[in-house]
Motif scaffolding. Structure first.
Motif, PDB file in Angstrom:
ATOM      1  N   GLN A  10      -1.583 -62.748 -19.270  1.00  0.00           N
ATOM      2  CA  GLN A  10      -0.575 -62.204 -20.184  1.00  0.00           C
ATOM      3  C   GLN A  10      -1.235 -61.424 -21.326  1.00  0.00           C
ATOM      4  OE1 GLN A  10       0.900 -63.545 -17.541  1.00  0.00           O
ATOM      5  NE2 GLN A  10       0.653 -65.578 -18.472  1.00  0.00           N
ATOM      6  N   THR A  11      -2.369 -61.918 -21.803  1.00  0.00           N
ATOM      7  CA  THR A  11      -3.099 -61.208 -22.854  1.00  0.00           C
ATOM      8  C   THR A  11      -3.527 -59.829 -22.369  1.00  0.00           C
ATOM      9  OG1 THR A  11      -3.937 -63.288 -23.781  1.00  0.00           O
ATOM     10  CG2 THR A  11      -5.113 -61.277 -24.378  1.00  0.00           C
ATOM     11  N   ASN A  16       4.869 -59.258 -30.071  1.00  0.00           N
ATOM     12  CA  ASN A  16       4.954 -60.497 -30.845  1.00  0.00           C
ATOM     13  C   ASN A  16       6.054 -61.410 -30.309  1.00  0.00           C
ATOM     14  OD1 ASN A  16       2.879 -59.754 -32.574  1.00  0.00           O
ATOM     15  ND2 ASN A  16       4.238 -58.877 -34.115  1.00  0.00           N
ATOM     16  N   TYR A  41       1.326 -68.981 -21.812  1.00  0.00           N
ATOM     17  CA  TYR A  41       0.504 -67.926 -22.409  1.00  0.00           C
ATOM     18  C   TYR A  41      -0.917 -68.071 -21.884  1.00  0.00           C
ATOM     19  CZ  TYR A  41      -1.148 -64.655 -26.005  1.00  0.00           C
ATOM     20  OH  TYR A  41      -1.686 -63.562 -26.660  1.00  0.00           O
ATOM     21  N   CYS A  68       7.191 -61.459 -27.240  1.00  0.00           N
ATOM     22  CA  CYS A  68       6.765 -61.972 -25.939  1.00  0.00           C
ATOM     23  C   CYS A  68       5.800 -63.143 -26.087  1.00  0.00           C
ATOM     24  CB  CYS A  68       6.115 -60.857 -25.121  1.00  0.00           C
ATOM     25  SG  CYS A  68       7.273 -59.604 -24.509  1.00  0.00           S
ATOM     26  N   VAL A  69       4.871 -63.031 -27.010  1.00  0.00           N
ATOM     27  CA  VAL A  69       3.911 -64.101 -27.237  1.00  0.00           C
ATOM     28  C   VAL A  69       4.625 -65.382 -27.662  1.00  0.00           C
ATOM     29  CG1 VAL A  69       2.033 -64.892 -28.729  1.00  0.00           C
ATOM     30  CG2 VAL A  69       1.956 -62.598 -27.734  1.00  0.00           C
ATOM     31  N   LYS A  70       5.611 -65.264 -28.533  1.00  0.00           N
ATOM     32  CA  LYS A  70       6.376 -66.431 -28.965  1.00  0.00           C
ATOM     33  C   LYS A  70       7.069 -67.100 -27.786  1.00  0.00           C
ATOM     34  CE  LYS A  70       7.372 -64.658 -33.627  1.00  0.00           C
ATOM     35  NZ  LYS A  70       8.450 -64.133 -34.523  1.00  0.00           N
ATOM     36  N   GLY A  86       4.827 -72.474 -22.667  1.00  0.00           N
ATOM     37  CA  GLY A  86       3.533 -72.986 -22.216  1.00  0.00           C
ATOM     38  C   GLY A  86       2.899 -72.164 -21.108  1.00  0.00           C
ATOM     39  N   TRP A  99       6.214 -66.916 -24.540  1.00  0.00           N
ATOM     40  CA  TRP A  99       5.221 -67.518 -23.655  1.00  0.00           C
ATOM     41  C   TRP A  99       4.654 -68.812 -24.228  1.00  0.00           C
ATOM     42  CZ3 TRP A  99       2.556 -62.142 -23.105  1.00  0.00           C
ATOM     43  CH2 TRP A  99       3.226 -61.400 -22.125  1.00  0.00           C
ATOM     44  N   LYS A 100       4.354 -68.831 -25.517  1.00  0.00           N
ATOM     45  CA  LYS A 100       3.817 -70.042 -26.135  1.00  0.00           C
ATOM     46  C   LYS A 100       4.834 -71.173 -26.086  1.00  0.00           C
ATOM     47  CE  LYS A 100       0.335 -68.072 -29.229  1.00  0.00           C
ATOM     48  NZ  LYS A 100      -0.117 -67.884 -30.638  1.00  0.00           N
ATOM     49  N   SER A 101       6.102 -70.823 -26.322  1.00  0.00           N
ATOM     50  CA  SER A 101       7.157 -71.834 -26.270  1.00  0.00           C
ATOM     51  C   SER A 101       7.289 -72.421 -24.871  1.00  0.00           C
ATOM     52  CB  SER A 101       8.488 -71.210 -26.703  1.00  0.00           C
ATOM     53  OG  SER A 101       9.543 -72.130 -26.587  1.00  0.00           O
TER      54      SER A 101
END
Length: 226
Positions: free
Chosen positions: A134-135, A118, A130, A120-122, A128, A124-126
């Motif tokens: 990565q998934t 969770n 993701y 890591c996803v935050k 840009g 990556w999204k921040s």
């Protein structure tokens, strides 16, 4: 500059709770020695009480010192501790990182890995970044951890190589296993994991403080400063 950097000051061990993080470690399968950049506790405030979960140590390749010093040698501890850019340079710098996570409190592999994923996803999204790669890396990561059970005193060793490989070793104590438990070829996953610890919203302020306090002494003899 010599191929092997001689650190300007002796590096000391750090004690976190009941765990001792040695001043240096040898990366498994190699004669290369990495030094302890910093170590600290990771915990959460729960119902008004600080609950400790893990003790974390971040080891760096010797050449990290002159590389960081070129930009940060003249910076104070207080400035480094507050600098998102400084910790980002540690995360993305072109040198090996070796991270030890030792468990103070029992966590299942699923509990631990889902929290890491969770975070890591935050990140990556921040940033840009993701993307499907990565998934897929996260799916592999979660699958590696789902059958693990981390009792107090057990450890995970993470190797972040300059080639982009993320190598895991699971230990029932603090010994470093010679055999790899898993390898994931995804540089961004390794970097996001370390950033989740020492980045802008890092889960271990104590580890950040330790790095910001210890590294300036090592950087003194290198670099032009800023």
């Amino acid at each position: 500059m010599d191929e092997r950097i001689l650190l300007s000051q002796p590096v000391t061990k750090v004690k976190v709770e009941n765990f001792t993080f040695r001043a240096s470690v040898k990366r498994p399968g190699s004669n290369e020695t990495l030094f302890l950049g910093g170590a600290g506790i990771r915990g959460l405030e729960l119902q008004g009480k600080f609950v400790k979960f893990t003790a974390i140590g971040v080891y760096l390749e010797d050449k990290a010192v002159p590389w960081l010093a070129d930009k940060w040698r003249c910076s104070s501890v207080a400035r480094l501790e507050k600098s998102t850019e400084f910790f980002k340079d540690i995360v993305t710098g072109p040198f090996e990182k070796f991270i030890r996570v030792s468990f103070v409190r029992h966590l299942t592999g699923q509990q631990y890995s889902e929290k890491v994923a969770n975070n890591c996803v935050k990140i990556w999204k921040s940033a840009g970044v993701y993307a499907p790669a990565q998934t897929k890396a996260l799916e592999t990561f979660l699958n590696v951890f789902k059958t693990q059970d981390f009792l107090p005193g057990s450890s995970i060793y993470w190797s972040l190589s300059t080639s982009g490989s993320l190598i895991f070793r699971f230990s029932k104590d603090v010994s470093i296993p010679k055999v790899e438990s898993a390898v994931i070829e995804n540089r961004l996953l390794g970097e996001a994991f370390l950033e989740s610890i020492i980045g802008q919203n890092g889960v271990s302020p104590a580890t950040k403080k330790s790095l910001a306090t210890r590294l300036p002494e090592l950087m003194k003899k290198y670099g032009r400063g800023n």
